[in-house]
Scaffold this motif. Sequence first.
Motif, PDB file in Angstrom:
ATOM      1  N   UNK A 158      11.863 -14.585  -3.952  1.00 20.01           N
ATOM      2  CA  UNK A 158      11.880 -13.847  -2.572  1.00 20.01           C
ATOM      3  C   UNK A 158      13.512 -13.617  -2.287  1.00 20.01           C
ATOM      4  N   UNK A 159      13.757 -12.458  -2.584  1.00 17.84           N
ATOM      5  CA  UNK A 159      15.289 -12.054  -2.520  1.00 17.84           C
ATOM      6  C   UNK A 159      15.199 -11.430  -1.198  1.00 17.84           C
ATOM      7  N   UNK A 160      16.357 -12.043  -0.663  1.00 17.29           N
ATOM      8  CA  UNK A 160      16.799 -11.710   1.068  1.00 17.29           C
ATOM      9  C   UNK A 160      18.120 -11.511   1.259  1.00 17.29           C
ATOM     10  N   UNK A 161      18.662 -10.769   2.170  1.00 13.97           N
ATOM     11  CA  UNK A 161      20.100 -10.491   2.421  1.00 13.97           C
ATOM     12  C   UNK A 161      20.787 -11.605   3.140  1.00 13.97           C
ATOM     13  N   UNK A 162      21.947 -12.061   2.637  1.00 10.59           N
ATOM     14  CA  UNK A 162      22.682 -13.018   3.180  1.00 10.59           C
ATOM     15  C   UNK A 162      23.954 -12.257   3.518  1.00 10.59           C
ATOM     16  N   UNK A 163      25.062 -13.001   4.221  1.00 12.28           N
ATOM     17  CA  UNK A 163      26.433 -12.635   4.534  1.00 12.28           C
ATOM     18  C   UNK A 163      27.014 -12.409   2.968  1.00 12.28           C
ATOM     19  N   UNK A 164      26.578 -12.948   1.957  1.00 13.37           N
ATOM     20  CA  UNK A 164      27.401 -12.888   0.650  1.00 13.37           C
ATOM     21  C   UNK A 164      26.680 -12.076  -0.160  1.00 13.37           C
ATOM     22  N   UNK A 165      25.636 -11.129   0.195  1.00 15.23           N
ATOM     23  CA  UNK A 165      24.732 -10.061  -0.572  1.00 15.23           C
ATOM     24  C   UNK A 165      23.285 -10.803  -0.649  1.00 15.23           C
ATOM     25  N   UNK A 166      22.580 -10.109  -1.780  1.00 16.83           N
ATOM     26  CA  UNK A 166      21.203 -10.185  -1.981  1.00 16.83           C
ATOM     27  C   UNK A 166      21.046 -11.671  -2.627  1.00 16.83           C
ATOM     28  N   UNK A 167      20.289 -12.699  -2.159  1.00 14.28           N
ATOM     29  CA  UNK A 167      20.117 -14.074  -2.750  1.00 14.28           C
ATOM     30  C   UNK A 167      18.744 -14.547  -2.909  1.00 14.28           C
ATOM     31  N   UNK A 168      18.358 -15.265  -3.746  1.00 14.27           N
ATOM     32  CA  UNK A 168      17.121 -15.843  -3.874  1.00 14.27           C
ATOM     33  C   UNK A 168      16.919 -16.919  -2.709  1.00 14.27           C
ATOM     34  N   UNK A 169      15.867 -16.572  -1.717  1.00 15.23           N
ATOM     35  CA  UNK A 169      15.610 -17.430  -0.500  1.00 15.23           C
ATOM     36  C   UNK A 169      14.800 -18.780  -1.170  1.00 15.23           C
ATOM     37  N   UNK A 170      13.919 -18.900  -2.097  1.00 21.72           N
ATOM     38  CA  UNK A 170      13.065 -19.864  -2.535  1.00 21.72           C
ATOM     39  C   UNK A 170      13.459 -20.270  -3.877  1.00 21.72           C
ATOM     40  N   UNK A 171      13.636 -21.814  -3.954  1.00 22.06           N
ATOM     41  CA  UNK A 171      13.814 -22.215  -5.131  1.00 22.06           C
ATOM     42  C   UNK A 171      12.912 -23.522  -5.484  1.00 22.06           C
ATOM     43  N   UNK A 172      12.146 -23.552  -6.502  1.00 20.17           N
ATOM     44  CA  UNK A 172      11.101 -24.617  -6.739  1.00 20.17           C
ATOM     45  C   UNK A 172      11.556 -25.169  -8.142  1.00 20.17           C
ATOM     46  N   UNK A 173      12.072 -26.591  -7.999  1.00 23.59           N
ATOM     47  CA  UNK A 173      12.494 -27.237  -9.307  1.00 23.59           C
ATOM     48  C   UNK A 173      11.280 -27.728  -9.814  1.00 23.59           C
ATOM     49  N   UNK A 174      11.457 -27.871 -11.187  1.00 26.00           N
ATOM     50  CA  UNK A 174      10.402 -28.530 -12.128  1.00 26.00           C
ATOM     51  C   UNK A 174      11.066 -29.646 -13.168  1.00 26.00           C
ATOM     52  N   UNK A 175      10.296 -30.577 -13.675  1.00 27.29           N
ATOM     53  CA  UNK A 175      10.936 -30.948 -14.727  1.00 27.29           C
ATOM     54  C   UNK A 175       9.511 -30.865 -15.864  1.00 27.29           C
ATOM     55  N   UNK A 176      10.355 -30.903 -17.034  1.00 28.47           N
ATOM     56  CA  UNK A 176       9.363 -30.689 -18.449  1.00 28.47           C
ATOM     57  C   UNK A 176       8.476 -31.732 -18.341  1.00 28.47           C
ATOM     58  N   UNK A 177       6.984 -31.188 -18.659  1.00 28.62           N
ATOM     59  CA  UNK A 177       5.949 -31.877 -18.752  1.00 28.62           C
ATOM     60  C   UNK A 177       4.830 -31.224 -17.553  1.00 28.62           C
ATOM     61  N   UNK A 178       5.566 -30.826 -16.351  1.00 29.72           N
ATOM     62  CA  UNK A 178       4.832 -30.306 -15.368  1.00 29.72           C
ATOM     63  C   UNK A 178       4.520 -28.792 -15.556  1.00 29.72           C
ATOM     64  N   UNK A 179       3.497 -28.433 -14.964  1.00 34.13           N
ATOM     65  CA  UNK A 179       3.048 -26.966 -14.938  1.00 34.13           C
ATOM     66  C   UNK A 179       3.877 -26.005 -14.144  1.00 34.13           C
ATOM     67  N   UNK A 180       4.331 -24.878 -14.599  1.00 30.76           N
ATOM     68  CA  UNK A 180       5.339 -24.331 -13.663  1.00 30.76           C
ATOM     69  C   UNK A 180       4.577 -22.766 -13.353  1.00 30.76           C
ATOM     70  N   UNK A 181       4.887 -22.267 -12.172  1.00 35.78           N
ATOM     71  CA  UNK A 181       4.329 -20.957 -11.865  1.00 35.78           C
ATOM     72  C   UNK A 181       5.286 -19.935 -12.102  1.00 35.78           C
ATOM     73  N   UNK A 182       5.120 -18.936 -12.827  1.00 41.29           N
ATOM     74  CA  UNK A 182       6.087 -17.749 -12.832  1.00 41.29           C
ATOM     75  C   UNK A 182       5.389 -16.601 -12.439  1.00 41.29           C
ATOM     76  N   UNK A 183       5.926 -16.199 -11.280  1.00 46.84           N
ATOM     77  CA  UNK A 183       5.251 -14.934 -10.618  1.00 46.84           C
ATOM     78  C   UNK A 183       3.676 -15.382 -10.366  1.00 46.84           C
TER      79      UNK A 183
END
Length: 201
Positions: A158-183
């Motif tokens: 979720x790229x969005x515009x910030x005062x510092x420039x374009x940044x990712x708006x959404x971050x989902x952390x995971x630990x090894x062993x969990x399922x992860x969704x990529x796109x």
Amino acid sequence: MTIASDNARQGASHLYRTMRDFVQSMDDTLPGKFEITKEGIVHDMMSPGGPHEVTAAHISRRLERVMPDELLAHTGTPDVEDEPEGIMRHPDVMVIAWTDLDVEGSIDPRALVAAIEVVSKSNPDNDWVTKMRDYPLIGIPTYVIFDPRTGTGAVLSDIHRTPEGLRYATRKDFVYGEDVTIAEWTISTKNLPRYEDKRES
């Protein structure tokens, strides 16, 4: 004002092309991976083989089992490059359509569905800091980090515009062993290798 701006852009473009020529001349000469960011040339002294490459291979294979045939999780060359931004990067795994890979020279980063990086022991900030900043700037919609040092990772989107420039708006952390969704695709992170503690600096 326009003249100064044009001169600055031309100077930046000349500097970028000089760095790119240097990087291309070093690719087969020195070990590791060379990339260009806004601060200059990054040299990641990763050693071939080991958990870094095994992780990239596992991720590629797991993604390709669930993605449609017209996409691949590519682990080879070439680089992705945005000359106006002065950025040239080489993701460990890039999710891309076969047709978008079939080009001469560098790949347009906006053609990627996702860029995936496996954190290097020698330069973790390259993945966790500078690529987290660079990838939204060059239009990569999803950036995923796997960190064999800690057995954790993150999916940024979720790229969005910030005062510092374009940044990712959404971050989902995971630990090894969990399922992860990529796109749109979910894979397991079970049994991914970790760096050995005795090698940690």
